[in-house]
Design an enzyme around this catalytic site. Sequence first.
Site, PDB file in Angstrom:
ATOM      1  N   CYS A 135       5.162  -1.509   9.029  1.00  0.00           N
ATOM      2  CA  CYS A 135       5.407  -2.617   8.101  1.00  0.00           C
ATOM      3  C   CYS A 135       4.223  -2.957   7.203  1.00  0.00           C
ATOM      4  O   CYS A 135       4.341  -3.842   6.351  1.00  0.00           O
ATOM      5  CB  CYS A 135       5.814  -3.851   8.896  1.00  0.00           C
ATOM      6  SG  CYS A 135       4.560  -4.389  10.100  1.00  0.00           S
ATOM      7  N   CYS A 178      -5.624  12.054  -5.267  1.00  0.00           N
ATOM      8  CA  CYS A 178      -4.200  11.795  -5.077  1.00  0.00           C
ATOM      9  C   CYS A 178      -3.495  11.582  -6.420  1.00  0.00           C
ATOM     10  O   CYS A 178      -2.372  12.063  -6.619  1.00  0.00           O
ATOM     11  CB  CYS A 178      -4.007  10.581  -4.175  1.00  0.00           C
ATOM     12  SG  CYS A 178      -4.496  10.855  -2.460  1.00  0.00           S
ATOM     13  N   THR A 204       3.857  -2.176  13.665  1.00  0.00           N
ATOM     14  CA  THR A 204       2.688  -1.480  13.144  1.00  0.00           C
ATOM     15  C   THR A 204       1.758  -1.145  14.296  1.00  0.00           C
ATOM     16  O   THR A 204       1.825  -1.762  15.361  1.00  0.00           O
ATOM     17  CB  THR A 204       1.949  -2.342  12.106  1.00  0.00           C
ATOM     18  OG1 THR A 204       0.773  -1.659  11.652  1.00  0.00           O
ATOM     19  CG2 THR A 204       1.520  -3.678  12.699  1.00  0.00           C
ATOM     20  N   TYR A 259       0.855  -1.193   0.000  1.00  0.00           N
ATOM     21  CA  TYR A 259       0.000   0.000   0.000  1.00  0.00           C
ATOM     22  C   TYR A 259       0.894   1.249   0.000  1.00  0.00           C
ATOM     23  O   TYR A 259       0.818   2.100   0.879  1.00  0.00           O
ATOM     24  CB  TYR A 259      -0.918  -0.022   1.216  1.00  0.00           C
ATOM     25  CG  TYR A 259      -2.070   0.961   1.177  1.00  0.00           C
ATOM     26  CD1 TYR A 259      -2.623   1.390  -0.016  1.00  0.00           C
ATOM     27  CD2 TYR A 259      -2.629   1.440   2.366  1.00  0.00           C
ATOM     28  CE1 TYR A 259      -3.682   2.283  -0.043  1.00  0.00           C
ATOM     29  CE2 TYR A 259      -3.689   2.323   2.355  1.00  0.00           C
ATOM     30  CZ  TYR A 259      -4.203   2.749   1.152  1.00  0.00           C
ATOM     31  OH  TYR A 259      -5.261   3.642   1.149  1.00  0.00           O
TER      32      TYR A 259
END
Length: 398
Positions: free
Chosen positions: A171, A354, A192, A131
Site C-alpha cells: 500500500c 529509469c 506493507t 511512489y
Amino acid sequence: MLENILADAIRTGRLTVRYPTGVVGSYGEGSPDAEWVIKDRSTIRRLIRNPWLELGETYMEGKWSAPNGLAALIEVFLRNLPDEPPSSPLSNLRRYLDQSNGLGASRRHVAHHYDLDESLFRLFLDREMHYSCGYFSRPDMSLEEAQVAKCELIRHKLELKPGMRILDVGCGWGGLALHLARMADVEVTGITLSKEQLRVATTRAREADLSDRVQFRLEDYREHRGLYDRVVSVGMFEHVGIPHYETFFAKIRERLAPAGLALLHHIGRSGPPGQTNPWIRRYIFPGGYNPALSEVLSPIEKAGLKVADLEVLKFHYQYTLREWQRRFQGQRNEIVRRLDERFARMWEFYLAACEAAFAVGDLVVFHIQLARSLEGLRMTRDAWYAQSDRKDEVAQSA
C-alpha cells in the site's frame, strides 16, 4: 579501447566524450545530444570491465559527469549499446537466487529502500506521496493531476461500489487506499512490509478522519488472511520474484470473493525476459525484477484466475520520473546536507537511468485486470476513461 567501442557502436544520437588525456571524441549524430566528461583513466578501465555495474558506481564516486544531462547520456547508451549483461547458465542461476524473496529476505529488501526517511520522499514525490507511475492523459498535466488520474483509472477498473471491502497489497504511504475510501465509500485494508510506510499511512488515515474505513498492517501477502470484494496492487509485484509468482497469484485468488475483481499495476518488459541491472539490484532494489508478460501469464493461469483486461501504459513513467528528477534537483542541496553527496548522486543516477529506460528501452507499465469469473464484467472500457483526468478530482483528493 573505449574510443573504438564507441566509434563502432554509437549511431543514433550524438555523443561527445572528453577523455582525461584532453582528447575529445565525437560519435554518432542526431538527437539526443549528450556530453560525457571522464575524469581519470582508471574509470575507463572499470567501465570496460563491467559497464552495467561500473557506470553507476563511478558516477556515485564523482568520476565522470554529464553536462547535458544524465538522462540524455543514458538514453544514447540505451539506443546503441546492450543494456544488460549477456545471459549464461551461471547468470540465470544468479537471477533465480537474487529473486528468492522469502519472508525474511522480502523484509530486508523492502527496508533497504522504503524505510529510508519519509522526508526524503516528500522532497520529490507529489503531495499524496504516490511512489508509482502517474497517468498522463494529457502531456501538460501536473504530477499531482497525473497521480490522481491514475487513482481514478484504478478506481474505475475495480468497478467499486459503496461498502465493498478492498485489499491493497503493497500500500505504500497510503495514497491509493485513502483515495478509494474517499471517492468510492469503501473499506480498505492496506498491507506493507515497510515500517516507515506503515507509520506514515496510519498517521495519514487518522488525520483524514478515515481510520474507521482504512487500516494498514505490517504484513506479507503470504501471511494475510481474509476475503475481499476487490484486490489491488500497485508497484509491489516488481518485488515478488519469479520463484514466487505462482504463490502470489494463488494468494490473490484466495483473497478474492467468487465475484471478485483484482487489478495488478506493475512495471514490466515489452520484450522477452531479461535480468535486473546489477547496479540497480545492488543499490536500489535488491531482489527486484521487472518481468516480461510471458513470465506473468502462466502463473496467473495456474492460479485459476482469468485475465479480464490487459492494458500497456507506455511513456507515462518517463513523464513521472522526469518530474521526480526535476523536483529532486530543486532540493538537491538539502538532500546532500541530510544524506551526503554520494547518496544524492546515487539517487539522481537511479532516476535518470529509469527515465531513459522508459523512454527508449523496453520498460512499460502493465495493468492486468483479473477475475475468478468473467460473468457480469463490462464489455467496453469507455466508462473507465470518461472522468479519470478531471481537474476537480485533484481538489477533492487533496
